[in-house]
Design a protein around this motif. Structure first.
Motif, mmCIF file in Angstrom:
data_model
loop_
_atom_site.group_PDB
_atom_site.id
_atom_site.type_symbol
_atom_site.label_atom_id
_atom_site.label_comp_id
_atom_site.label_asym_id
_atom_site.label_seq_id
_atom_site.Cartn_x
_atom_site.Cartn_y
_atom_site.Cartn_z
ATOM 1 N N PHE A 18 66.125 32.874 -29.802
ATOM 2 C CA PHE A 18 66.084 34.335 -29.869
ATOM 3 C C PHE A 18 64.650 34.798 -29.629
ATOM 4 O O PHE A 18 63.703 34.008 -29.709
ATOM 5 C CB PHE A 18 66.575 34.820 -31.233
ATOM 6 C CG PHE A 18 65.895 34.151 -32.397
ATOM 7 C CD1 PHE A 18 64.697 34.630 -32.902
ATOM 8 C CD2 PHE A 18 66.445 33.012 -32.968
ATOM 9 C CE1 PHE A 18 64.052 34.000 -33.957
ATOM 10 C CE2 PHE A 18 65.816 32.367 -34.035
ATOM 11 C CZ PHE A 18 64.613 32.868 -34.532
ATOM 12 N N SER A 52 70.991 34.115 -32.522
ATOM 13 C CA SER A 52 70.931 35.111 -31.454
ATOM 14 C C SER A 52 70.869 36.501 -32.049
ATOM 15 O O SER A 52 71.661 36.844 -32.926
ATOM 16 C CB SER A 52 72.162 34.984 -30.545
ATOM 17 O OG SER A 52 72.159 35.972 -29.541
ATOM 18 N N PRO A 56 69.529 40.212 -30.145
ATOM 19 C CA PRO A 56 68.751 40.890 -29.097
ATOM 20 C C PRO A 56 67.735 41.885 -29.630
ATOM 21 O O PRO A 56 66.851 42.312 -28.889
ATOM 22 C CB PRO A 56 69.841 41.588 -28.265
ATOM 23 C CG PRO A 56 71.028 41.685 -29.163
ATOM 24 C CD PRO A 56 70.969 40.493 -30.053
ATOM 25 N N THR A 109 62.133 41.022 -31.002
ATOM 26 C CA THR A 109 61.222 41.140 -29.865
ATOM 27 C C THR A 109 59.932 40.355 -30.052
ATOM 28 O O THR A 109 59.049 40.411 -29.203
ATOM 29 C CB THR A 109 60.872 42.615 -29.615
ATOM 30 O OG1 THR A 109 60.274 43.165 -30.800
ATOM 31 C CG2 THR A 109 62.120 43.422 -29.271
ATOM 32 N N ASP A 143 72.592 30.110 -23.988
ATOM 33 C CA ASP A 143 71.976 30.513 -22.724
ATOM 34 C C ASP A 143 72.300 29.567 -21.569
ATOM 35 O O ASP A 143 71.704 29.666 -20.500
ATOM 36 C CB ASP A 143 70.455 30.617 -22.894
ATOM 37 C CG ASP A 143 69.825 29.298 -23.327
ATOM 38 O OD1 ASP A 143 70.549 28.407 -23.791
ATOM 39 O OD2 ASP A 143 68.584 29.179 -23.221
#
Length: 472
Positions: free
Chosen positions: A281, A364, A366, A369, A451
């Motif tokens: 991640f 995971s 999103p 950052t 991924d």
């Protein structure tokens, strides 16, 4: 010609063949009884290019799709039979066996065998011999997949297998990817030598063992003693793949190794470079490092911090604009990253809570950052010792999260890919997979990563090059 049976098989049922126009014909032998597995009549809505209208048909369609990919990649004049079924496999609320597969029989000293007194999987032996060496009626490969996954509260509840063919699994587990992985094992991506005892079947090495090398002394597994094989199977980073096809492909497939560099006026004995495990991640580490003061999260009686809950005022002040050092344990890695990110940290270092080589951070999210890495337990002790004399928001210990352009992830000093050899033996995983340190993630790591693509060849993947090394 010598044979050794590896697995008993169930009664054969319906079968389905890949089109003969492909480079290899793969026949799916449905071993499920009526009403279950591939024959499950539960209604299903077509998804991701899978047009099946029942759960069983969608499973079979996904299997066919994976077989098509391998059929188009391999060459063999002998049809490859895969005995397949969906059955209940081991699982809990938090973990599950997705599937398993392997050669049904192994053979040595067959027609055209490249190496004498060496075990080859049945499908490969047949390809090399130019004729089917398998016992009549037997499949070359046996495979089983978890029929309960995601469908019962005690078996990793959630989305379960994604049955679409478009590699768009989202939060689900992409079944086609799992199938490609397990089919590779059956084709020969495995050793037949016991990695726990080092014993060879009938004192004969596997073709696999002729390409496993101890990267410290350059001794091949095929030539080691049982005790030496046992030691290398739990060596952490001493076992490499020595095949020329894989080694030639490594530079075009693998990225530079990630690393943590520690410096600064207060670093002391902690200064230097550290090997790290990458996170699945957040952003990947790149040529421009993320640099800041290293500051610990402290919330436990022993002076460590887990960051499993939103940080208190003191810890938030410590990590804001800095790189947070936290300890492994008690909650998912994404929770830790989310909490230190919310407090203003620009990166996270997770110190392991048990000995061993640094492995990746799974999960995971999103929304994350900031970059995150994992260091060994010993490295964590060293780093925390350097942070003892610090102010509330400064430590004088500078952490830089970046890459080492001179080293490729998951390789030895000769740029040969490392095999999976954790310091505690993992039956079914050790030795017969690539290391988890490779980057990008590879199909033949011991766990399926989100991924991955439906690709088995360079420049994305090193699975087919290994199969070429052993004779495909």
């Amino acid at each position: 010609m010598t044979k050794s049976p590896l697995l008993a098989i169930a009664a054969l049922a319906l079968s389905c063949a890949v089109a003969a126009s492909q480079a290899a014909t793969i026949i799916i032998v449905n071993q499920n009884a009526p009403g279950i597995g591939f024959n499950d009549p539960t209604p299903a809505t077509p998804v991701g290019g899978n047009t099946g209208t029942t759960l069983g048909q969608q499973r079979l369609n996904a299997f066919q799709h994976a077989a098509d990919i391998w059929g188009a990649t391999l060459t063999s004049s002998v049809p490859i039979r895969i005995g397949a079924s969906f059955v209940p496999l081991s699982c809990t609320e938090n973990s599950a066996v997705l599937g398993s597969a392997g050669a049904n029989e192994i053979w040595s000293d067959f027609t055209n065998a490249p190496r004498p007194a060496t075990w080859y999987p049945s499908a490969l032996a047949s390809k090399i011999a130019g004729a089917d060496v398998a016992t009549p009626g037997e499949p070359h490969i046996i495979s089983r997949f978890n029929s309960r996954l995601g469908l019962f509260p005690d078996c990793l509840p959630g989305p379960g297998f994604y049955l679409g063919l478009d590699n768009n699994a989202g939060a689900g587990i992409d079944l086609v990817t799992v199938l490609l992985h397990e089919m590779a094992h059956g084709l020969g991506f495995q050793t037949f030598t016991d990695d726990e005892t080092g014993a060879q079947i009938q004192n004969i090495p596997s073709i696999w063992d002729h390409f496993l090398v101890d990267n410290r002394n350059e001794r091949l597994w095929a030539n080691m003693t049982d005790a030496e094989r046992v030691a290398s199977a739990i060596s952490g980073d001493r076992l490499s793949w020595n095949g020329p096809t894989v080694t030639a492909a490594v530079p075009q497939v693998l990225d530079p190794r990630s690393r943590l560099t520690i410096s600064g006026s207060a670093a002391g004995n902690a200064a230097g470079n550290y090997d790290v495990g990458d996170a699945s991640f957040g952003p990947p580490l790149g040529a421009t490092p993320v640099t800041g003061q290293l500051m610990p999260v402290v919330e436990q009686p022993d002076g460590t911090g887990l960051a499993c809950a939103p940080l208190n005022t003191t810890n938030a002040l410590a990590v804001r604009g800095n790189i947070a050092l936290v300890s492994r344990g008690e909650c998912p890695f994404v929770d830790k990253a989310r909490n230190v990110q919310a407090a203003g940290a620009i990166g996270m270092v997770v110190a392991d809570n048990a000995p061993g080589e640094p492995t990746g951070l799974s999960g995971s999210d999103p929304s994350i950052t900031i970059p995150s890495v994992r260091v060994t337990q010993a490295a964590g002790v060293t780093l925390r010792a350097a942070l003892q004399a610090r102010s509330r928001n400064r430590s004088g210990v500078i952490a830089s999260l970046g890459i080492d352009p001179a080293r490729l992830a998951g390789t030895d000093a000769r740029r040969r890919v490392l095999m999976y050899t954790p310091t505690t033996n993992a039956p079914g995983s050790s030795v017969s997979h690539y290391t988890t340190e490779v980057k990008p993630n590879q199909l033949m790591e011991p766990s399926i990563n989100s991924d991955l693509s439906h690709t088995v060849t360079p420049p994305r993947d090193l699975t087919y090059p290994l199969l070429q090394d052993i004779g495909w």
